[in-house]
Design a protein around this motif. Structure first.
Motif, PDB file in Angstrom:
ATOM      1  N   SER A  33       0.813  -1.213   0.000  1.00 16.20           N
ATOM      2  CA  SER A  33       0.000   0.000   0.000  1.00 16.20           C
ATOM      3  C   SER A  33       0.848   1.266   0.000  1.00 16.20           C
ATOM      4  O   SER A  33       0.376   2.338  -0.352  1.00 16.20           O
ATOM      5  N   ARG A  34       2.114   1.131   0.404  1.00 17.23           N
ATOM      6  CA  ARG A  34       2.995   2.311   0.434  1.00 17.23           C
ATOM      7  C   ARG A  34       4.436   1.879   0.165  1.00 17.23           C
ATOM      8  O   ARG A  34       4.798   0.711   0.318  1.00 17.23           O
ATOM      9  N   GLY A  45       4.766   1.268  -3.444  1.00 18.47           N
ATOM     10  CA  GLY A  45       3.383   1.479  -3.067  1.00 18.47           C
ATOM     11  C   GLY A  45       2.508   1.755  -4.282  1.00 18.47           C
ATOM     12  O   GLY A  45       2.886   2.538  -5.156  1.00 18.47           O
TER      13      GLY A  45
END
Length: 249
Positions: A33-34, A45
């Motif tokens: 996600s990052r 991400g």
């Protein structure tokens, strides 16, 4: 050295696969996600629900890997309920599931095929000793064949689409030295699974598995590692079930 792009690498099956591939000597760029880099970790991400995210992820990974990717592992996925009685929520859940579970994998696979074709072109200098120019490993699910719960039609449909896509790639591009495989796990012991298995419903899950337990993330990860690095080219198009014989075909 084998360069690998692994999506969904920061938890569960993906984290276990990342560790297994690194231990086997591969160079891995992960996805989460990052962004986040560590001693043995490069994570890019990206929100795969966004249009074009797969292409952006591929470009970023290619840059981090010096312009060469040998293996793509599409592991990222979501398992979120789609409420039958709420039309708006239903449509949103289907769209999100489709984009993450199938469209992003398709976009990345398209880029992989084009990349492998370029590097494994007619002179075949870009192929390994077995004639393989590149590998795609797609993590589907038992749900692709057996179906899923009343709240997860969309998940089963997307995972079935991933199987059909992989078989299409295998048939279309074998002559280019491109091989593609599917891993289809059943219920797997991850952080989320532990809580569910501890509930009253958990006993029903175990009772449905002849092996008497769910698969471990390490077992699925080892299957991914083998397909990514060692599986013979003639296995292309195959689906490997990791479900304790809870569904056999």
């Amino acid at each position: 050295m084998t360069n690998i792009l692994l999506t969904g690498s920061t938890r569960g099956i993906g984290a276990a696969a990342h560790a297994a591939l690194i231990a086997a000597g591969a160079t891995v760029v992960g996805h989460g996600s990052r962004d986040g880099d560590g001693p043995d970790t490069v994570t890019i991400g990206a929100d795969l629900a966004e249009p074009g995210a797969g292409d952006r992820l591929w470009d970023a990974a290619l840059d981090r890997l010096g312009g060469r990717i040998d293996v793509l592992v599409n592991n990222a996925g979501v398992f979120e309920a789609a409420p039958l009685a709420d039309a708006a929520a239903w449509e949103t859940a289907w769209e999100r599931s489709w984009r993450i579970n199938l469209q992003a994998a398709a976009d990345l696979s398209r880029r992989a095929v084009l990349h492998f074709q370029e590097h494994g072109s007619l002179d075949k200098k870009g192929r390994d000793a077995s004639g393989v120019a590149g590998r795609i490993v797609n993590v589907s699910s038992r749900a692709a064949f057996r179906g899923d719960s009343p709240a997860h039609w969309h998940y089963a449909a997307a995972k079935a689409g991933m199987v059909a896509m992989t078989r299409s790639i295998a048939r279309a591009y074998a002559a280019d030295g491109i091989v593609a495989f599917v891993v289809a796990p059943g219920f797997t012991m991850t952080g989320m699974a532990e809580e569910f298995l501890a509930s009253r419903e958990g006993g029903k899950v175990i009772a449905d598995i002849p092996l008497g337990r769910v698969a471990s993330a390490a077992e699925v990860a080892e299957t991914i590692r083998w397909l990514s690095l060692d599986a013979p080219a003639s296995l292309t198009g195959a689906v490997l079930d990791v479900n304790g014989a809870s569904y056999v075909r």
